[in-house]
Design a protein around this motif. Sequence first.
Motif, PDB file in Angstrom:
ATOM      1  N   THR A 240       0.851  -1.186   0.000  1.00 49.54           N
ATOM      2  CA  THR A 240       0.000   0.000   0.000  1.00 49.54           C
ATOM      3  C   THR A 240       0.885   1.232   0.000  1.00 49.54           C
ATOM      4  OG1 THR A 240      -1.719  -1.179   1.239  1.00 49.54           O
ATOM      5  CG2 THR A 240      -1.799   1.229   1.278  1.00 49.54           C
ATOM      6  N   LYS A 241       0.661   2.146  -0.949  1.00 52.52           N
ATOM      7  CA  LYS A 241       1.455   3.376  -1.024  1.00 52.52           C
ATOM      8  C   LYS A 241       0.952   4.322   0.065  1.00 52.52           C
ATOM      9  CE  LYS A 241       2.883   7.009  -4.153  1.00 52.52           C
ATOM     10  NZ  LYS A 241       2.677   7.659  -5.427  1.00 52.52           N
ATOM     11  N   CYS A 242       1.705   4.425   1.163  1.00 52.24           N
ATOM     12  CA  CYS A 242       1.221   5.195   2.310  1.00 52.24           C
ATOM     13  C   CYS A 242       2.368   5.708   3.167  1.00 52.24           C
ATOM     14  CB  CYS A 242       0.286   4.329   3.151  1.00 52.24           C
ATOM     15  SG  CYS A 242       1.101   2.887   3.867  1.00 52.24           S
ATOM     16  N   GLU A 243       1.984   6.564   4.110  1.00 43.93           N
ATOM     17  CA  GLU A 243       2.921   7.057   5.125  1.00 43.93           C
ATOM     18  C   GLU A 243       2.133   7.245   6.416  1.00 43.93           C
ATOM     19  OE1 GLU A 243       2.949  11.818   4.335  1.00 43.93           O
ATOM     20  OE2 GLU A 243       3.952  10.581   2.841  1.00 43.93           O
ATOM     21  N   ALA A 244       2.830   7.207   7.519  1.00 48.03           N
ATOM     22  CA  ALA A 244       2.192   7.428   8.818  1.00 48.03           C
ATOM     23  C   ALA A 244       2.666   8.760   9.374  1.00 48.03           C
ATOM     24  CB  ALA A 244       2.542   6.303   9.781  1.00 48.03           C
ATOM     25  N   THR A 245       1.754   9.457  10.041  1.00 51.00           N
ATOM     26  CA  THR A 245       2.106  10.730  10.659  1.00 51.00           C
ATOM     27  C   THR A 245       2.524  10.473  12.108  1.00 51.00           C
ATOM     28  OG1 THR A 245      -0.160  11.154  11.388  1.00 51.00           O
ATOM     29  CG2 THR A 245       0.461  11.965   9.196  1.00 51.00           C
ATOM     30  N   LEU A 246       3.162  11.441  12.711  1.00 50.67           N
ATOM     31  CA  LEU A 246       3.607  11.282  14.098  1.00 50.67           C
ATOM     32  C   LEU A 246       2.450  11.134  15.076  1.00 50.67           C
ATOM     33  CD1 LEU A 246       6.562  13.823  14.234  1.00 50.67           C
ATOM     34  CD2 LEU A 246       6.686  11.330  14.248  1.00 50.67           C
ATOM     35  N   ASP A 247       1.273  11.667  14.710  1.00 53.04           N
ATOM     36  CA  ASP A 247       0.127  11.545  15.620  1.00 53.04           C
ATOM     37  C   ASP A 247      -0.732  10.308  15.341  1.00 53.04           C
ATOM     38  OD1 ASP A 247      -0.885  12.466  13.231  1.00 53.04           O
ATOM     39  OD2 ASP A 247      -2.066  14.091  14.103  1.00 53.04           O
ATOM     40  N   GLY A 248      -0.232   9.383  14.507  1.00 51.14           N
ATOM     41  CA  GLY A 248      -0.892   8.094  14.359  1.00 51.14           C
ATOM     42  C   GLY A 248      -1.834   7.948  13.181  1.00 51.14           C
TER      43      GLY A 248
END
Length: 176
Positions: A112-120
């Motif tokens: 899955t082309k994605c990223e996670a942010t620091l706040d979840g």
Amino acid sequence: MKKKTIKITVDTDSLIDFFGKDPTWGTASKPLVADDFCKIDAPDIKWEGNKILPLESDTEYVVTLVSNSKKYPVTLYDKTTGDINGEINMDLITPTITKKSEWAEIFDLDRTKCEATLDGHLIVKPTKDDNFSVFTPEKVKLKENIFYLIFFRIGGADKMAVIDPLIANRSDDGNG
């Protein structure tokens, strides 16, 4: 692996017309709310309620967004410029995830082309095929319902819009 296609057709003409008298609508901080201006076509999915997607394990979900308007098109990935004009922003109904590795208990993050942010939050980006492709692993380990927002830019109007359906993720057997 199963493949499920979700096609969302947005009536961008009516959407822009509805919010048209107030220029503050359609910005990134105040996107046009497109929920009542879209039709979802997904014959292989048995929706819960009106637009709650029941998550299944070992499945690829291909989400496309199109417009029924030539004047105001929707393009998630512009092949000419490489511009990204859409994203899916996910969060749990009960926010317990804070790391990308924890999202891997629900989604196959290698595909899955994605990223996670620091706040979840998990942010899914469109593919070069102009859609979102979201994969689930063979066994979904974390059973939490998901709130997500589909943000997209409407071409020809330079307006931002959002659709906010839900994902039900609560089976005990890991198959849905």
